[in-house]
Design a protein around this motif. Sequence first.
Motif, PDB file in Angstrom:
ATOM      1  N   ALA A 183       0.781  -1.179   0.043  1.00  0.00           N
ATOM      2  CA  ALA A 183       0.080  -0.041   0.167  1.00  0.00           C
ATOM      3  C   ALA A 183       0.930   1.239  -0.028  1.00  0.00           C
ATOM      4  CB  ALA A 183      -0.865  -0.097   1.204  1.00  0.00           C
ATOM      5  N   LEU A 184       0.404   2.084  -1.082  1.00  0.00           N
ATOM      6  CA  LEU A 184       1.222   3.452  -0.871  1.00  0.00           C
ATOM      7  C   LEU A 184       0.486   4.592  -0.940  1.00  0.00           C
ATOM      8  CD1 LEU A 184       3.393   2.563  -4.309  1.00  0.00           C
ATOM      9  CD2 LEU A 184       3.996   2.063  -1.894  1.00  0.00           C
ATOM     10  N   SER A 185       0.823   5.544  -0.233  1.00  0.00           N
ATOM     11  CA  SER A 185       0.122   6.851   0.071  1.00  0.00           C
ATOM     12  C   SER A 185      -0.059   7.602  -1.170  1.00  0.00           C
ATOM     13  CB  SER A 185       0.740   7.505   1.077  1.00  0.00           C
ATOM     14  OG  SER A 185       0.851   6.932   2.446  1.00  0.00           O
ATOM     15  N   ALA A 186      -1.177   8.487  -1.070  1.00  0.00           N
ATOM     16  CA  ALA A 186      -1.355   9.415  -2.196  1.00  0.00           C
ATOM     17  C   ALA A 186      -2.351  10.293  -1.792  1.00  0.00           C
ATOM     18  CB  ALA A 186      -2.019   8.684  -3.294  1.00  0.00           C
ATOM     19  N   TYR A 187      -2.372  11.729  -2.379  1.00  0.00           N
ATOM     20  CA  TYR A 187      -3.530  12.520  -2.154  1.00  0.00           C
ATOM     21  C   TYR A 187      -4.345  12.476  -3.273  1.00  0.00           C
ATOM     22  CZ  TYR A 187      -0.148  14.938   1.093  1.00  0.00           C
ATOM     23  OH  TYR A 187       0.643  15.195   2.254  1.00  0.00           O
ATOM     24  N   ASP A 217      12.637  14.309  -6.475  1.00  0.00           N
ATOM     25  CA  ASP A 217      12.596  13.038  -5.659  1.00  0.00           C
ATOM     26  C   ASP A 217      10.943  12.777  -5.925  1.00  0.00           C
ATOM     27  OD1 ASP A 217      12.438  10.534  -4.360  1.00  0.00           O
ATOM     28  OD2 ASP A 217      12.298  11.682  -2.522  1.00  0.00           O
ATOM     29  N   SER A 218      10.684  12.043  -7.184  1.00  0.00           N
ATOM     30  CA  SER A 218       9.543  11.493  -7.617  1.00  0.00           C
ATOM     31  C   SER A 218       8.638  10.818  -6.599  1.00  0.00           C
ATOM     32  CB  SER A 218       9.245  11.392  -9.067  1.00  0.00           C
ATOM     33  OG  SER A 218       9.625  12.567  -9.663  1.00  0.00           O
ATOM     34  N   ASN A 219       9.233  10.016  -5.739  1.00  0.00           N
ATOM     35  CA  ASN A 219       8.815   9.094  -4.930  1.00  0.00           C
ATOM     36  C   ASN A 219       8.359   9.787  -3.801  1.00  0.00           C
ATOM     37  OD1 ASN A 219      11.245   8.011  -6.616  1.00  0.00           O
ATOM     38  ND2 ASN A 219      10.368   5.817  -5.677  1.00  0.00           N
ATOM     39  N   SER A 220       8.594  10.936  -3.375  1.00  0.00           N
ATOM     40  CA  SER A 220       8.083  11.360  -2.065  1.00  0.00           C
ATOM     41  C   SER A 220       7.268  12.644  -2.365  1.00  0.00           C
ATOM     42  CB  SER A 220       8.966  11.724  -1.076  1.00  0.00           C
ATOM     43  OG  SER A 220       9.869  10.574  -0.866  1.00  0.00           O
ATOM     44  N   LEU A 221       6.186  13.029  -1.136  1.00  0.00           N
ATOM     45  CA  LEU A 221       5.388  14.201  -1.392  1.00  0.00           C
ATOM     46  C   LEU A 221       5.634  14.764  -0.004  1.00  0.00           C
ATOM     47  CD1 LEU A 221       2.104  12.474  -2.590  1.00  0.00           C
ATOM     48  CD2 LEU A 221       3.638  13.988  -3.970  1.00  0.00           C
ATOM     49  N   ASP A 222       5.299  16.277  -0.244  1.00  0.00           N
ATOM     50  CA  ASP A 222       5.396  17.068   1.065  1.00  0.00           C
ATOM     51  C   ASP A 222       4.107  17.830   1.038  1.00  0.00           C
ATOM     52  OD1 ASP A 222       5.723  18.719  -1.027  1.00  0.00           O
ATOM     53  OD2 ASP A 222       7.943  19.151  -0.308  1.00  0.00           O
ATOM     54  N   GLU A 223       3.919  18.984   1.557  1.00  0.00           N
ATOM     55  CA  GLU A 223       2.670  19.653   1.567  1.00  0.00           C
ATOM     56  C   GLU A 223       2.425  20.394   0.320  1.00  0.00           C
ATOM     57  OE1 GLU A 223       3.729  22.370   4.881  1.00  0.00           O
ATOM     58  OE2 GLU A 223       3.075  21.031   6.181  1.00  0.00           O
ATOM     59  N   SER A 271       2.498   9.055  -4.058  1.00  0.00           N
ATOM     60  CA  SER A 271       3.970   8.861  -3.661  1.00  0.00           C
ATOM     61  C   SER A 271       4.270   7.282  -3.884  1.00  0.00           C
ATOM     62  CB  SER A 271       4.165   8.922  -1.990  1.00  0.00           C
ATOM     63  OG  SER A 271       3.358   7.947  -1.374  1.00  0.00           O
ATOM     64  N   LEU A 272       5.234   7.259  -4.441  1.00  0.00           N
ATOM     65  CA  LEU A 272       5.834   5.835  -4.961  1.00  0.00           C
ATOM     66  C   LEU A 272       6.751   5.006  -4.010  1.00  0.00           C
ATOM     67  CD1 LEU A 272       6.711   7.487  -8.559  1.00  0.00           C
ATOM     68  CD2 LEU A 272       4.474   6.499  -7.562  1.00  0.00           C
TER      69      LEU A 272
END
Length: 312
Positions: free
Chosen positions: A72-76, A97-103, A130-131
């Motif tokens: 399971a990966l997180s997303a908005y 860094d396309s794998n991570s998300l911030d605000e 996020s990946l």
Amino acid sequence: MKFKQLILALPLACLLQLASHANAQPAQESALVQARQGFTTKIIRHGQKYPAIPAPPAGVFERVQYKSPVGALSAYVTPKPEGDGKYPAIIWITGGDSNSLDEMWKPQPRENDQSAAAYRRPGLVLMLPSLRGGNDNPGQRESFYGEVDDVIAAADYLASLPYVDPKRIYLGGHSTGGTLAMLVAASTSKFRGIFAFGPVASASYYGTNYNYYDLKDKEEIKRRAPILWLNAVRSEMYVLEGAVGGNVEDLHAMRSQNMNSAIHFREVAGKTHFSILAPANEMIAEKIIAAAKDGGEVEIDSADIRELARRK
């Protein structure tokens, strides 16, 4: 930022030679998929680990998880649009860094708006995934390899939402995200259209930035080089870049090898690798919503490019 001087294994001249042969072959949708079968990427180092994606403000995004091959990966995802019916949707892959998300809801300057905020509007659903290996996700970063499968899994998640039209899911990405979007386009026909901003001909050009495999291994490099898989693309794809600096050389190189009528290369005068984003994403969002209403397709023609050059 230029990274080509760091790469000794496959410089641009060598890639062009390989591309001339690859793209002269009969168009084959599954070419990249077949090249990946039986091949196991070897990751030799790891990137920085980040915390879980932060909780978004109410009414702007919902924090969700989608099922990928590594877990399971997180997303908005933007909230369900008001009213009944099914709506078009777009997945956006960030640069860097396309794998991570911030605000991702924080306002950004118009000359460098990497938030994809243009797609947060009525009548359109936006997903920011996020990946693997990013934030607190399972798996490890595979540098434009397993991440292809994650983006496809994100599309499957969107298609399962009752208010999303599964036939009108689009994909966009900027810089590293644009490079990844091109590799996804060569691997699946799930997307109605794809918009790749400022990609490179080979992900290896990023050097040790965002690449965690052996940069001297040609087999690793080839499976991450969009220029070699142009003929595999079946969805309509627009590759866009600002004419002022950026990855214009890569756009020209890929255009010189392109024999695929589904791929359109567009260079916008007066815009940079970053200033192209706000006006172009606004135009694309408008076109996606209009196409859903009239049953048409999203097209970006020469008149649109001239208009983008004028837009601030």
